[in-house]
Design a protein around this motif. Structure first.
Motif, mmCIF file in Angstrom:
data_model
loop_
_atom_site.group_PDB
_atom_site.id
_atom_site.type_symbol
_atom_site.label_atom_id
_atom_site.label_comp_id
_atom_site.label_asym_id
_atom_site.label_seq_id
_atom_site.Cartn_x
_atom_site.Cartn_y
_atom_site.Cartn_z
ATOM 1 N N HIS A 1 47.386 -3.452 55.248
ATOM 2 C CA HIS A 1 47.852 -2.092 55.537
ATOM 3 C C HIS A 1 47.032 -1.054 54.777
ATOM 4 O O HIS A 1 46.660 -0.018 55.312
ATOM 5 C CB HIS A 1 49.338 -1.991 55.170
ATOM 6 N N HIS B 1 53.480 -1.544 55.833
ATOM 7 C CA HIS B 1 53.860 -0.216 55.337
ATOM 8 C C HIS B 1 55.047 -0.309 54.378
ATOM 9 O O HIS B 1 55.093 0.406 53.375
ATOM 10 C CB HIS B 1 54.205 0.684 56.525
ATOM 11 N N CYS C 1 47.343 4.473 58.608
ATOM 12 C CA CYS C 1 48.717 4.138 58.982
ATOM 13 C C CYS C 1 49.453 5.404 59.409
ATOM 14 O O CYS C 1 49.536 6.377 58.662
ATOM 15 C CB CYS C 1 49.426 3.464 57.813
ATOM 16 N N HIS D 1 52.628 5.871 59.820
ATOM 17 C CA HIS D 1 53.829 6.153 59.029
ATOM 18 C C HIS D 1 53.464 6.797 57.679
ATOM 19 O O HIS D 1 54.184 7.651 57.182
ATOM 20 C CB HIS D 1 54.635 4.869 58.812
ATOM 21 N N CYS D 2 52.341 6.361 57.113
ATOM 22 C CA CYS D 2 51.881 6.968 55.852
ATOM 23 C C CYS D 2 51.495 8.427 56.087
ATOM 24 O O CYS D 2 51.768 9.291 55.255
ATOM 25 C CB CYS D 2 50.678 6.214 55.299
#
Ligand code: ZN
Ligand code: ZN
Length: 185
Positions: A74, A25, A79, A81-82
């Motif tokens: 990734h 990330h 993800c 966090h994305c």
């Protein structure tokens, strides 16, 4: 299978998987850091008798390779966090960052990529302080490319070049080599 692994809740993934995902990330930021470090190493070289003269470049190369591979990994999966970093006004952001989005599409122009790589590598052989300055500027342009790449990944559903002027959503992987769209925005 990737489908199965992406359906596992993030919090229940093993620690190493979380570390790998987090590294992937932040890989673009790490790569930007290594570009800056590589430029500094050339401008302020380490004395040859210092073990770091070999160790530092080796560490940078390792960091670049690992970060690059984890960034690719990734980008192929969901993800957490994305998802939390997704802007609420994504459409506005896509307009604001239209130059970055367009830049991300330049990679599909093979001639341009070859020319760019030639400048990146060739500038290392330019003599004198002027040559060093040109080399440093050429390397620094990679920072903008990485920013463009991450912005594009984040805002891809709103990218004009991806959607095409006819609204063809399936053109994600074969974008227009020359993005005209942002000119008239
Ligand atoms: Zn992410
Ligand atoms: Zn796009």
């Amino acid at each position: 299978m990737t489908m199965a692994s992406s359906s596992v809740p993030f919090s229940s993934r093993p620690f190493t998987a979380n570390v790998i995902n987090r590294w992937g990330h932040w890989a673009a930021q790490l790569l930007i850091g290594t570009i800056c470090a590589a430029i500094m190493l050339r401008i302020f070289p380490i004395a040859p008798d210092n073990p770091m003269a070999v160790g530092a470049p080796l560490a940078l190369i390792t960091l670049v390779i690992v970060s690059w591979l984890l960034m690719r990994k990734h980008d192929r999966r969901l993800c957490e966090h994305c998802m939390t970093a997704m802007p609420l006004n994504a459409s506005e952001s896509a307009t604001r960052y239209r130059r970055r989005l367009a830049t991300a599409h330049l990679g599909s122009n093979k001639l341009l990529v070859v020319l760019y790589l030639a400048i990146l590598i060739g500038s290392a052989f330019l003599p004198g302080a002027g040559g060093l300055a040109i080399w440093a500027i050429a390397q620094a342009t990679m920072v903008y490319l990485l920013l463009s790449y991450t912005t594009h990944r984040r805002l891809q559903p709103w990218c004009r070049s991806c959607r095409g002027r006819g609204g063809e959503d399936d053109r994600v992987d074969s974008p227009d080599p020359v993005p005209h769209g942002f000119q008239d925005a």
